[in-house]
Design an enzyme around this catalytic site. Structure first.
Site, PDB file in Angstrom:
ATOM      1  N   HIS A 118       0.731  -1.686   0.100  1.00 28.97           N
ATOM      2  CA  HIS A 118       0.167  -0.063   0.006  1.00 28.97           C
ATOM      3  C   HIS A 118       0.677   0.868   0.000  1.00 28.97           C
ATOM      4  O   HIS A 118       0.292   2.301  -0.404  1.00 28.97           O
ATOM      5  CB  HIS A 118      -0.845   0.017   1.066  1.00 28.97           C
ATOM      6  CG  HIS A 118      -0.528   0.316   3.198  1.00 28.97           C
ATOM      7  ND1 HIS A 118      -0.641  -0.546   3.810  1.00 28.97           N
ATOM      8  CD2 HIS A 118       0.116   1.291   3.465  1.00 28.97           C
ATOM      9  CE1 HIS A 118       0.470   0.105   4.634  1.00 28.97           C
ATOM     10  NE2 HIS A 118       0.397   1.445   4.716  1.00 28.97           N
TER      11      HIS A 118
ATOM     12  N   SER B 156       4.759   2.181   7.796  1.00 32.29           N
ATOM     13  CA  SER B 156       4.171   1.432   6.810  1.00 32.29           C
ATOM     14  C   SER B 156       5.444   0.867   6.112  1.00 32.29           C
ATOM     15  O   SER B 156       6.144   1.584   5.580  1.00 32.29           O
ATOM     16  CB  SER B 156       2.805   1.550   6.666  1.00 32.29           C
ATOM     17  OG  SER B 156       1.899   1.872   7.218  1.00 32.29           O
TER      18      SER B 156
ATOM     19  N   ASP C  73      -0.002  -7.580   1.361  1.00 30.88           N
ATOM     20  CA  ASP C  73       0.786  -5.999   1.999  1.00 30.88           C
ATOM     21  C   ASP C  73       1.995  -6.043   1.778  1.00 30.88           C
ATOM     22  O   ASP C  73       2.507  -4.945   2.758  1.00 30.88           O
ATOM     23  CB  ASP C  73      -0.180  -5.422   2.868  1.00 30.88           C
ATOM     24  CG  ASP C  73       0.137  -3.966   2.673  1.00 30.88           C
ATOM     25  OD1 ASP C  73       0.479  -3.467   2.014  1.00 30.88           O
ATOM     26  OD2 ASP C  73       0.108  -3.558   3.786  1.00 30.88           O
TER      27      ASP C  73
END
Length: 350
Positions: free
Chosen positions: A87, A195, A117
């Site tokens: 993402h 992230s 992911d």
């Protein structure tokens, strides 16, 4: 008494630098934390991508607006591969990576794995590439052991947060509709920008890739999630080798768990099979479209109980493409065992 304030001001004021008080040795846990950061932080990078636009403002990956999206990544190998979250780079037309020493390099996508992911990038032309982060294992993690996260929250690069492993075996939905299993939960502060960064154990080994938080406010609430390193260590080499990860499946469309509950059965209700799939060739039966009568209900796979589609997906991933499984199904009031081959369904139905 009247003279006391004047005397204190004249004779006791510290008008010169005070002597430094020796602090003594650092605590053992402090030395461990410092050593982890010193050893690992050079291998943690900042990732910035721009979706669309004529030019890329990624020379300064701190930029948070104008279509830029930022996150964290880390060096995987000596060939210049960088691991981050899917993402973080999803939809980006141009990507830049800034190393801990300040060098900025353009990056190309090597492979994407939306089901996990995860994404792998590759950079080139870097003067000195930092060493890869040592790999640990997520199979033997314990709730309560220390966890360390290094990343770039809100664009503040090279930030270290500490905490513990709060829970194990969490499930995390992805944008593809599938779930990542065995996800690690930690209270080490994870915020937007973290992230794709590494989650480490007290030996400085990679145990997970930070991927999401649970927070009504959008900032750290003490509940962060990381993709387990055992999954990462399986997915990343496949992305480097072929740019994609095989999706193991048998070719069925399954009903939601609520359907089985409503029917009073504990298992996975097969709605239909994909023509020509292993499930179709093995004779797995779906719902009769004319009468609406339920066909087969999968209750076990390789003797592992199956209650939801994710249970079946977990077993299929463990078995792997090209191998065979044994399904136990409820059929006509009895149980039947079927042997099927696991194939790569490429993101289609399981």
């Amino acid at each position: 008494m009247l003279a006391q304030p004047w005397i204190q001001q004249q004779f006791y004021s510290a008008t010169t630098p005070r002597a430094i008080e020796p602090r003594g040795d650092l605590a053992e846990w402090e030395r461990t934390t410092i050593a982890i950061f010193d050893r690992v932080s050079p291998s943690v990078v900042q990732v910035a991508g721009r979706a669309g636009g004529d030019t890329f403002a990624g020379a300064d990956p701190d930029e948070q607006n104008g279509g830029a999206q930022t996150g964290t990544g880390f060096v995987w190998d000596a060939a210049g591969h960088i691991v981050t979250n899917n993402h973080v780079v999803q939809g980006a037309t141009e990507i830049a990576v800034r190393l801990a020493n300040g060098d900025v390099a353009r990056a190309q996508v090597t492979g994407l794995a939306p089901n996990y992911d995860l994404a792998v990038l590759r950079i080139s032309g870097v003067r000195t590439l930092p060493p890869p982060i040592p790999i640990g294992s997520s199979a033997d993690l314990k709730v309560g052991q220390a966890a360390f996260a290094i990343g770039n929250p809100f664009g503040l690069d090279q930030s270290l947060t500490t905490g513990v492993i709060s829970a194990l075996k969490r499930r995390l939905p992805t944008t593809t509709g599938r779930e990542i299993s065995n996800v690690i939960q930690t209270d080490a502060a994870i915020n937007p920008g973290n992230s794709g960064g590494p989650l480490l154990d007290s030996a400085g080994r990679l145990i997970g890739v930070n991927t999401a938080i649970f927070s009504p406010s959008g900032s750290n609430a003490g509940i962060g999630f990381a993709v387990p390193v055992d999954t990462v260590n399986r997915v990343v080499p496949a992305l480097i080798k072929s740019g994609r990860v095989p999706t193991p499946g048998i070719g069925i469309v399954a009903a939601p768990e609520s359907v089985g509950t409503r029917l009073g059965v504990e298992g996975l209700v097969v709605v239909r099979t994909v023509p020509g799939s292993p499930a179709d060739r093995a004779g797995l039966r779906g719902v009769d479209r004319t009468s609406g009568v339920v066909g087969d209900v999968i209750v076990a796979c390789n003797d592992t109980p199956i209650r939801r589609l994710v249970d079946l997906s977990d077993v299929l991933e463990q078995v792997g493409v090209g191998n065979r499984i044994e399904l136990t199904v409820l059929r006509g009031g009895g149980t039947t065992k079927l042997s099927l081959e696991v194939v790569d369904i490429g993101g289609r139905t399981p």
